[in-house]
Motif scaffolding. Structure first.
Motif, PDB file in Angstrom:
ATOM      1  N   PHE A   1      41.148  48.601  31.643  1.00  0.00           N
ATOM      2  CA  PHE A   1      41.488  48.600  30.233  1.00  0.00           C
ATOM      3  C   PHE A   1      40.301  48.859  29.340  1.00  0.00           C
TER       4      PHE A   1
ATOM      5  N   TRP B   1      51.069  44.736  18.184  1.00  0.00           N
ATOM      6  CA  TRP B   1      50.644  46.138  18.027  1.00  0.00           C
ATOM      7  C   TRP B   1      51.862  47.049  18.144  1.00  0.00           C
TER       8      TRP B   1
ATOM      9  N   CYS C   1      40.119  49.928  25.097  1.00  0.00           N
ATOM     10  CA  CYS C   1      39.854  48.809  24.221  1.00  0.00           C
ATOM     11  C   CYS C   1      38.501  48.946  23.569  1.00  0.00           C
ATOM     12  N   ASN C   2      37.567  49.362  24.375  1.00  0.00           N
ATOM     13  CA  ASN C   2      36.236  49.422  23.808  1.00  0.00           C
ATOM     14  C   ASN C   2      36.072  50.542  22.825  1.00  0.00           C
TER      15      ASN C   2
ATOM     16  N   ASP D   1      48.545  39.419  31.125  1.00  0.00           N
ATOM     17  CA  ASP D   1      47.319  38.706  31.478  1.00  0.00           C
ATOM     18  C   ASP D   1      46.542  38.226  30.257  1.00  0.00           C
ATOM     19  N   ASP D   2      45.366  38.834  30.053  1.00  0.00           N
ATOM     20  CA  ASP D   2      44.460  38.351  29.021  1.00  0.00           C
ATOM     21  C   ASP D   2      44.702  38.958  27.654  1.00  0.00           C
ATOM     22  N   VAL D   3      45.599  39.912  27.591  1.00  0.00           N
ATOM     23  CA  VAL D   3      45.753  40.642  26.334  1.00  0.00           C
ATOM     24  C   VAL D   3      47.173  40.493  25.799  1.00  0.00           C
ATOM     25  N   ASP D   4      47.259  40.273  24.500  1.00  0.00           N
ATOM     26  CA  ASP D   4      48.554  40.125  23.859  1.00  0.00           C
ATOM     27  C   ASP D   4      48.699  41.199  22.787  1.00  0.00           C
ATOM     28  N   LEU D   5      49.403  42.266  23.129  1.00  0.00           N
ATOM     29  CA  LEU D   5      49.564  43.364  22.171  1.00  0.00           C
ATOM     30  C   LEU D   5      50.928  43.308  21.490  1.00  0.00           C
TER      31      LEU D   5
ATOM     32  N   ARG E   1      46.503  49.764  16.796  1.00  0.00           N
ATOM     33  CA  ARG E   1      45.965  48.626  16.057  1.00  0.00           C
ATOM     34  C   ARG E   1      46.500  48.681  14.616  1.00  0.00           C
TER      35      ARG E   1
ATOM     36  N   LEU F   1      41.075  43.797  35.462  1.00  0.00           N
ATOM     37  CA  LEU F   1      41.588  44.496  34.285  1.00  0.00           C
ATOM     38  C   LEU F   1      40.611  45.514  33.750  1.00  0.00           C
TER      39      LEU F   1
ATOM     40  N   GLU G   1      52.715  42.143  26.296  1.00  0.00           N
ATOM     41  CA  GLU G   1      51.747  41.091  26.593  1.00  0.00           C
ATOM     42  C   GLU G   1      51.494  41.088  28.088  1.00  0.00           C
TER      43      GLU G   1
END
Lengths: 515, 304
Positions: A13, A226, A17-18, A219-223, A240, A10, A217
């Motif tokens: 991403f 948002w 994100c950062n 894998d590791d991220v649930d948006l 966000r 991932l 949503e």
């Protein structure tokens, strides 16, 4: 950095994100091109897609924003400029979406003889805020007219109230500044262009919001909490925090399912840019309350003025259709003659007849009325500057929802009689920015509802009082029922004789308690 | 101390047996600590565990039962970083790149805000409630910056189960934490002294322990339990147990006396700051009130 390997599948991403709340974790150079996307040039339909976007993942990553502002009006642009001017929030990744093209606003080079009909009264508090966030330096100040005197009177009883700088006690005695909205919008865009903050604000103008949905949503991220915007250009943005600065029919508010309450005034606001008979060098704002609605003449530079005539939709339509000469005569009549005379003049169509009749009636004004001051006569209306819009009062139950906040007209709409519309929006922006600054300092998620509620709690009561007062004034003066006229006349005379009450009213109107 | 304890005990006639067992003297707590060390799950009672498991689903609901906790959070963060700014010892303490252990992290309200702070390089949140920790994990996923930031990690365990990290030695980096936070934890555990002791073992010299808990006073009973839980119902019923509250003075004494319990180690704790903290309905949390009345924050610094 360790997380590249841990989330190898991932890692694409990471840039988007950062870019979020961590400048520290800015990704390696490999990704920075998509982060520090092209500078926000107004007019560019520019895009969130990076040139290096090679995979679907890259595209999604570049669509993540900390703040997405819908609406490139004054509130929306002020919010973007304020966030980027604050040392706490300047690192946020911000996008602004506007349906109209902004290129002409950005490159605005005004003709000194022509003034736009969309003007606003800016209170000293709003002016100070615009200075504080570095916007005022970009304003064409030669096109701003300060005024330090305000004369308001009852069109039925003739009772008058007079506010001047003495009642405000500000440094230079300015009650408010008149300026074209375009001037402010231009200044805001210039300010955004001059900021060297990284990343710059991505301005997507000439772009409509086609749809707002909840995020996705994977894998590791649930948006899923948002908000995600589908744009008319086919791009999509995920926020966000989504800001609705999108006006009275706010699509963001509709998405958030926030109820907006209020009523229509059954009045239209007729605006026009006027030329006065001569430049009297006085800095006075005039307003007369007629039973059909207040008429206001606001000073602009070089003997020009701006008209806001709130009246019945029928009269508004008629006044727009009249010839320029007849229109100017009626404006003069509306400030000087009794309502019965005005009604008669409005029922005429022939320009010469209206002019003659006005002069005859004006000459017969009682002597004591002559002693009262009227504005200098209007001699010309700028071509194509007459326009009208329906007037209404609206207030939202709340300004916030999870990951959503409303500012300005999206949250509340008021009658123009107190010149507060823009200023309430500026107050909203100042408050929201303070709340977001605190949230960043405290490491909160800036989209968190608990964070945003502080903004609503601060602004709702202030706006509610202002909307309420303006609404009651409007209702109080929209009648010629004698007992009411009597009462309001006594009330106005009492206020006129009590300097401390006037002082208090002026302080409120100047926004000293708003920001 | 004896006299003081007697006064506390007499005030608690109705719950005498329990109270005596909980009286917060260093010796008796250490004794209890030795007893419980072997079965560390005793760090949290079954009732407490089921209470917090039941709260899990509403932990992040801004208008739910944890609302007060959400509103308190900015104050905790300010307390932590203001304290570090004011009292850090330059030669000993680190002011950035902080490694933090959040004990009793719950749904991660404090943990997430710590992880978003640019001065923090890593945070480990631990909690003993499986349901609550699952909520923390799930909520973390809602912020890609946390997922990919790589700074935030959760573990289901008690503090006593956490391995004691190694001190810096030649060729090895310091593994201990710059700060261990125990916010709203001590009033929920049966052996607060054991938990505190375990926390002190995990802090590097120059590092910090941040605690918030509630004084065992009549005023605290009235505000946190009677008003908060029973009348206003802004705190879920059963959240607090009055007899488990710890007075600020007791906690201060614990830190002052702790240095003598490990002779020769040179370990020494200094309570640098404590502040009262009160919730006023319709206004919010306020820091700076009397520290021996209701809720309070306390910061202790480890010296060499």
């Amino acid at each position: 950095m360790g997380f590249y390997t841990r989330h190898a599948t991932l890692r694409v991403f990471v840039p988007g994100c950062n870019a979020a709340l961590y400048s520290k974790f800015r990704p390696s150079s490999r990704f920075s091109s998509s982060l520090a996307s092209a500078p926000p040039v107004a007019g560019e339909t520019a895009s969130v897609k990076s040139d290096k976007a090679s995979s679907a993942y890259d595209k999604i990553a570049s669509c993540l924003y900390d703040v997405v502002v819908v609406g490139g009006g004054i509130s929306g642009l002020t919010l973007a400029a304020a966030l980027k001017s604050s040392r706490y929030t300047s690192h946020l990744r911000i996008a602004l979406v506007e349906g109209m093209p902004l290129a002409s606003v950005k490159s605005w080079s005004p003709d000194p003889d022509i003034y736009s009909n969309r003007v606003s009264s800016i209170t000293p508090a709003s002016q100070q805020y615009l200075s504080q966030i570095g916007v005022w330096d970009h304003v064409h100040t030669e096109r701003v007219q300060a005024y330090d005197d305000m004369r308001v009177w009852d069109g039925v009883s003739g009772a008058r109230i007079h506010f001047d700088a003495f009642h405000l006690g500000t440094e230079d005695g300015t009650l408010a500044y008149m300026t074209e909205n375009l001037n402010l919008q231009h200044a805001l865009l210039s300010r955004l262009g001059s900021l060297s903050s990284d990343p710059p604000v991505t301005i997507l103008d000439n772009t409509k919001v086609a749809e707002i949905t909840n995020g996705y949503e994977f894998d590791d991220v649930d948006l899923s909490s948002w908000p995600t915007l589908k744009l008319s250009t086919g791009d999509s943005l995920t926020a966000r925090l989504l800001i609705g600065a999108d006006g009275v029919n706010s699509p963001v508010r509709a998405f958030a399912n926030i109820e907006s309450r209020g009523w229509d005034y059954n009045q239209h606001g007729l605006v026009a840019s006027l030329e006065m008979e001569w430049d009297d060098r006085q800095r006075i704002a005039w307003q007369r309350f007629l039973p059909t609605g207040p008429i206001a003449l606001l000073p602009m530079p070089d003997g020009k003025a701006s008209l806001v005539w709130s009246t019945t939709p029928k009269y508004a339509a008629h006044l727009k259709s009249l010839g320029a000469g007849a229109f100017c005569t009626l404006v003069n009549a509306a400030f000087r003659l009794a309502m019965v005379d005005l009604d008669y003049l409005i029922s005429r169509v022939d320009e010469e007849e209206i002019k003659e009749d006005f002069e005859w009636r004006d000459a017969r004004l009682p002597v004591e009325a002559e002693g009262q001051q009227f504005p200098v006569r209007v001699v010309e209306v700028q071509k194509g500057s007459r326009a009208s819009f329906p007037l209404r009062m609206r207030h939202c139950d709340t300004y916030v929802a999870p990951r959503i906040a409303l500012v300005g007209d999206a949250a509340h709409t008021t009658h123009p009689l107190a010149g507060q519309g823009l200023n309430l929006g500026q107050g909203d922006v100042a408050s929201l920015v303070r709340v977001l600054e605190r949230a960043v300092q405290h490491g909160s998620d800036i989209g968190d509802e608990v964070v945003l509620q502080a903004y609503w709690a601060e602004r709702y009561p202030v706006n509610h009082v202002m909307l309420g007062v303006v609404d009651k004034l409007q209702k109080l003066y929209c009648t010629d029922f004698p007992p009411i006229v009597g009462l309001r006349t006594v009330g106005l005379e009492v206020v006129e004789s009590l300097d401390w009450v006037k002082k208090m009213i002026m302080r409120q109107a100047a926004g000293s308690s708003v920001l | 101390m004896e006299k003081y304890l007697m006064r506390v005990v007499s005030r608690l006639k109705t719950d005498k047996r329990r109270m005596v067992a909980r009286s917060f003297s260093v010796r008796s707590i250490d004794h209890r600590h030795n007893q419980t060390r072997s079965h560390s799950n005793a760090a949290f009672s079954a009732e407490e565990l089921s209470h917090f498991n039941a709260l899990a689903s509403t932990w992040w609901d801004a208008s739910g039962p944890s609302r007060l906790l959400h509103k308190m959070n900015p104050l905790r963060i300010s307390f932590i970083f203001d304290t570090i700014d004011r009292y850090a010892i330059q030669s000993l303490s680190r002011e950035t790149g902080l490694k933090v252990l959040d004990v009793g992290c719950g749904g991660g309200i404090l943990t997430e805000s710590l992880a978003r702070n640019p001065r923090v390089s890593s945070v480990t949140g631990i909690d003993m409630s499986e349901d609550v920790l699952a909520i923390a994990q799930q909520h973390k996923k809602q912020d890609p910056a946390l997922v990919f930031g790589g700074k935030l990690e959760y573990r289901l365990c008690s503090l006593l189960d956490m391995p004691v990290p190694k001190a810096a030695s030649e060729g090895h980096e310091e593994e201990r934490y710059d700060a261990v936070t125990l916010f709203e934890v001590l009033e929920h555990v049966p052996n607060p002294s054991g938990v505190l002791k375990a926390a002190t073992d995990r802090v590097r010299p120059g590092g910090w322990i941040f605690v918030s808990t509630v004084n065992r006073t009549a005023a605290a009973y009235l505000t946190t339990i009677f008003m908060g839980e029973k009348i206003l119902r802004i705190v879920p019923e059963g959240t607090h147990t009055w007899s488990k509250y710890i007075n600020e003075r007791e906690l201060r004494e614990w830190f002052n006396e702790h240095k003598t319990t490990v002779p020769g180690s040179g370990e020494h704790w200094d309570v640098v700051r404590s502040e009262g903290c009160i919730y006023v309905p319709f206004v919010g949390w306020n820091v700076g009130g009397p520290r021996d009345l209701g809720n309070y924050f306390l910061a202790a610094r480890r010296l060499q």
